[in-house]
Design a protein around this motif. Structure first.
Motif, PDB file in Angstrom:
ATOM      1  N   GLY A  15     -13.173  -9.566 -12.054  1.00 18.96           N
ATOM      2  CA  GLY A  15     -12.449  -8.987 -13.186  1.00 18.96           C
ATOM      3  C   GLY A  15     -11.716  -7.706 -12.868  1.00 18.96           C
ATOM      4  N   GLY A  16     -10.950  -7.242 -13.838  1.00 13.81           N
ATOM      5  CA  GLY A  16     -10.199  -6.010 -13.674  1.00 13.81           C
ATOM      6  C   GLY A  16     -10.496  -5.001 -14.758  1.00 13.81           C
ATOM      7  N   GLY A  17     -11.602  -5.217 -15.504  1.00 14.61           N
ATOM      8  CA  GLY A  17     -11.933  -4.297 -16.572  1.00 14.61           C
ATOM      9  C   GLY A  17     -10.920  -4.431 -17.700  1.00 14.61           C
ATOM     10  N   ASN A  18     -10.611  -3.312 -18.341  1.00 22.73           N
ATOM     11  CA  ASN A  18      -9.655  -3.337 -19.459  1.00 22.73           C
ATOM     12  C   ASN A  18      -8.249  -2.952 -19.020  1.00 22.73           C
ATOM     13  N   LYS A  19      -8.007  -2.893 -17.725  1.00 22.08           N
ATOM     14  CA  LYS A  19      -6.674  -2.574 -17.210  1.00 22.08           C
ATOM     15  C   LYS A  19      -5.965  -3.847 -16.762  1.00 22.08           C
ATOM     16  N   PRO A  20      -4.649  -3.911 -16.963  1.00 19.88           N
ATOM     17  CA  PRO A  20      -3.920  -5.069 -16.436  1.00 19.88           C
ATOM     18  C   PRO A  20      -3.981  -5.096 -14.908  1.00 19.88           C
ATOM     19  N   VAL A  21      -3.918  -6.292 -14.361  1.00 17.89           N
ATOM     20  CA  VAL A  21      -3.990  -6.477 -12.908  1.00 17.89           C
ATOM     21  C   VAL A  21      -2.691  -7.124 -12.431  1.00 17.89           C
ATOM     22  N   TYR A  22      -2.079  -6.536 -11.411  1.00 19.98           N
ATOM     23  CA  TYR A  22      -0.874  -7.087 -10.809  1.00 19.98           C
ATOM     24  C   TYR A  22      -1.248  -7.768  -9.499  1.00 19.98           C
ATOM     25  N   ARG A  23      -0.984  -9.081  -9.464  1.00 16.84           N
ATOM     26  CA  ARG A  23      -1.297  -9.874  -8.276  1.00 16.84           C
ATOM     27  C   ARG A  23      -0.114  -9.831  -7.314  1.00 16.84           C
ATOM     28  N   ILE A  24      -0.391  -9.513  -6.070  1.00 18.66           N
ATOM     29  CA  ILE A  24       0.644  -9.351  -5.053  1.00 18.66           C
ATOM     30  C   ILE A  24       0.413 -10.389  -3.956  1.00 18.66           C
ATOM     31  N   LYS A  25       1.407 -11.216  -3.734  1.00 19.94           N
ATOM     32  CA  LYS A  25       1.332 -12.259  -2.716  1.00 19.94           C
ATOM     33  C   LYS A  25       2.424 -12.054  -1.696  1.00 19.94           C
ATOM     34  N   VAL A  26       2.063 -12.045  -0.407  1.00 19.88           N
ATOM     35  CA  VAL A  26       3.032 -11.836   0.670  1.00 19.88           C
ATOM     36  C   VAL A  26       2.932 -12.989   1.665  1.00 19.88           C
ATOM     37  N   ASN A  27       4.059 -13.608   1.952  1.00 21.57           N
ATOM     38  CA  ASN A  27       4.170 -14.621   3.001  1.00 21.57           C
ATOM     39  C   ASN A  27       5.065 -14.057   4.099  1.00 21.57           C
ATOM     40  N   VAL A  28       4.526 -13.884   5.281  1.00 16.81           N
ATOM     41  CA  VAL A  28       5.323 -13.398   6.401  1.00 16.81           C
ATOM     42  C   VAL A  28       6.044 -14.591   7.025  1.00 16.81           C
TER      43      VAL A  28
ATOM     44  N   THR B 237      11.124  -4.539  16.636  1.00 18.05           N
ATOM     45  CA  THR B 237      10.254  -5.455  15.904  1.00 18.05           C
ATOM     46  C   THR B 237      11.022  -5.921  14.677  1.00 18.05           C
ATOM     47  N   LEU B 238      10.687  -7.117  14.220  1.00 17.01           N
ATOM     48  CA  LEU B 238      11.346  -7.663  13.032  1.00 17.01           C
ATOM     49  C   LEU B 238      10.293  -8.277  12.122  1.00 17.01           C
ATOM     50  N   LEU B 239      10.289  -7.842  10.875  1.00 16.26           N
ATOM     51  CA  LEU B 239       9.399  -8.384   9.861  1.00 16.26           C
ATOM     52  C   LEU B 239      10.247  -8.974   8.751  1.00 16.26           C
ATOM     53  N   ALA B 240      10.101 -10.273   8.520  1.00 10.36           N
ATOM     54  CA  ALA B 240      10.764 -10.935   7.395  1.00 10.36           C
ATOM     55  C   ALA B 240       9.677 -11.529   6.521  1.00 10.36           C
ATOM     56  N   ALA B 241       9.716 -11.208   5.232  1.00 11.87           N
ATOM     57  CA  ALA B 241       8.645 -11.645   4.333  1.00 11.87           C
ATOM     58  C   ALA B 241       9.198 -12.006   2.968  1.00 11.87           C
ATOM     59  N   SER B 242       8.594 -12.991   2.349  1.00 10.87           N
ATOM     60  CA  SER B 242       8.840 -13.284   0.936  1.00 10.87           C
ATOM     61  C   SER B 242       7.602 -12.849   0.173  1.00 10.87           C
ATOM     62  N   TRP B 243       7.796 -12.212  -0.977  1.00 13.71           N
ATOM     63  CA  TRP B 243       6.659 -11.659  -1.701  1.00 13.71           C
ATOM     64  C   TRP B 243       6.896 -11.735  -3.210  1.00 13.71           C
ATOM     65  N   SER B 244       5.797 -11.688  -3.922  1.00  9.95           N
ATOM     66  CA  SER B 244       5.886 -11.775  -5.382  1.00  9.95           C
ATOM     67  C   SER B 244       4.873 -10.841  -6.019  1.00  9.95           C
ATOM     68  N   VAL B 245       5.216 -10.395  -7.230  1.00 11.35           N
ATOM     69  CA  VAL B 245       4.321  -9.573  -8.051  1.00 11.35           C
ATOM     70  C   VAL B 245       4.296 -10.173  -9.447  1.00 11.35           C
ATOM     71  N   ARG B 246       3.111 -10.381  -9.994  1.00 13.70           N
ATOM     72  CA  ARG B 246       3.007 -10.901 -11.367  1.00 13.70           C
ATOM     73  C   ARG B 246       1.721 -10.395 -12.000  1.00 13.70           C
ATOM     74  N   ARG B 247       1.756 -10.261 -13.311  1.00 11.20           N
ATOM     75  CA  ARG B 247       0.550  -9.861 -14.030  1.00 11.20           C
ATOM     76  C   ARG B 247      -0.428 -11.020 -14.085  1.00 11.20           C
ATOM     77  N   HIS B 248      -1.701 -10.689 -13.907  1.00 14.53           N
ATOM     78  CA  HIS B 248      -2.739 -11.717 -13.894  1.00 14.53           C
ATOM     79  C   HIS B 248      -2.826 -12.458 -15.225  1.00 14.53           C
ATOM     80  N   ASP B 249      -2.542 -11.759 -16.334  1.00 17.02           N
ATOM     81  CA  ASP B 249      -2.645 -12.393 -17.652  1.00 17.02           C
ATOM     82  C   ASP B 249      -1.376 -13.136 -18.052  1.00 17.02           C
TER      83      ASP B 249
END
Length: 201
Positions: A111-124, A135-147
């Protein structure tokens, strides 16, 4: 005959000692030292959950993989990551986001208690190392609220860092790239937490 036996024994001993004296192995990490930046107190009105990172199969090795020319790569037995590369990237991003946002990373916790939680997903998508060059880093990423409230963000980022000679310089270049990527993600999280849509970088 005895002299021949002694000679053969000495040759065998030399070969055995040569086999035992292998080259040293150097280990590298993508997580910067604790003193790189102070950790902010967990005062944010939200929490984050940094999900496990996916990486290309080509670099999913204990050894450092470097590019040599247009179509060849080398697996460096003596230059290795201290932990699986996906875990190293995940730890580096989580550490940087916690420091930047002042938000607790609760991935794997209940759980995240009474605070909203932002889920962060990174695909390199690319994790390229060219000694003495970049060096080269290429990534696709997303942020979304858990609720599920608000809009989710989906972005791609491509970060190139110039590096000097040596393999430690490659690790340093990847460290800097991951810190930059974490900064992009942190900006997106802040924008979403403030009710905006955020922006990809």
């Amino acid at each position: 005959m005895m002299r021949l036996v002694r000679c053969l024994s000495m040759i065998g001993m030399v070969v055995w000692l040569a086999g035992c004296s292998s080259a040293p192995i150097h280990f590298y990490t993508l997580v910067p030292p604790d003193h790189a930046a102070p950790v902010s107190a967990a005062t944010a009105a939200y929490r984050i959950a940094v999900l496990p990172v996916t990486i290309p199969a080509q670099v999913d090795q204990p050894q450092m993989v470097v590019r040599e020319g247009a179509s060849s790569v080398a697996l460096l037995e003596g230059e290795r990551w201290i932990a699986p590369l996906g875990d190293e990237i995940h730890m580096a991003l989580s550490d940087a986001l916690v420091r930047d946002l002042g938000a607790q990373d609760i991935y794997g916790l209940a759980g995240g208690g009474n605070k909203p939680v932002y889920r962060i997903k990174v695909n390199v998508d690319r994790f390229e190392s060219v000694p003495g060059s970049h060096t080269l880093l290429a990534a696709s990423w997303s942020v979304r609220r858990h609720d599920g409230k608000g809009q989710a963000m989906q972005c791609t980022s491509r970060i190139r860092e110039t590096v000097g000679p040596g393999y430690a310089a490659l690790a340093g270049g990847h460290q800097r790239a991951l810190q930059t990527l974490a900064g992009y993600i942190a900006t997106a999280v802040r924008g979403m937490a403030e009710g905006g849509a955020g922006a990809c970088r």
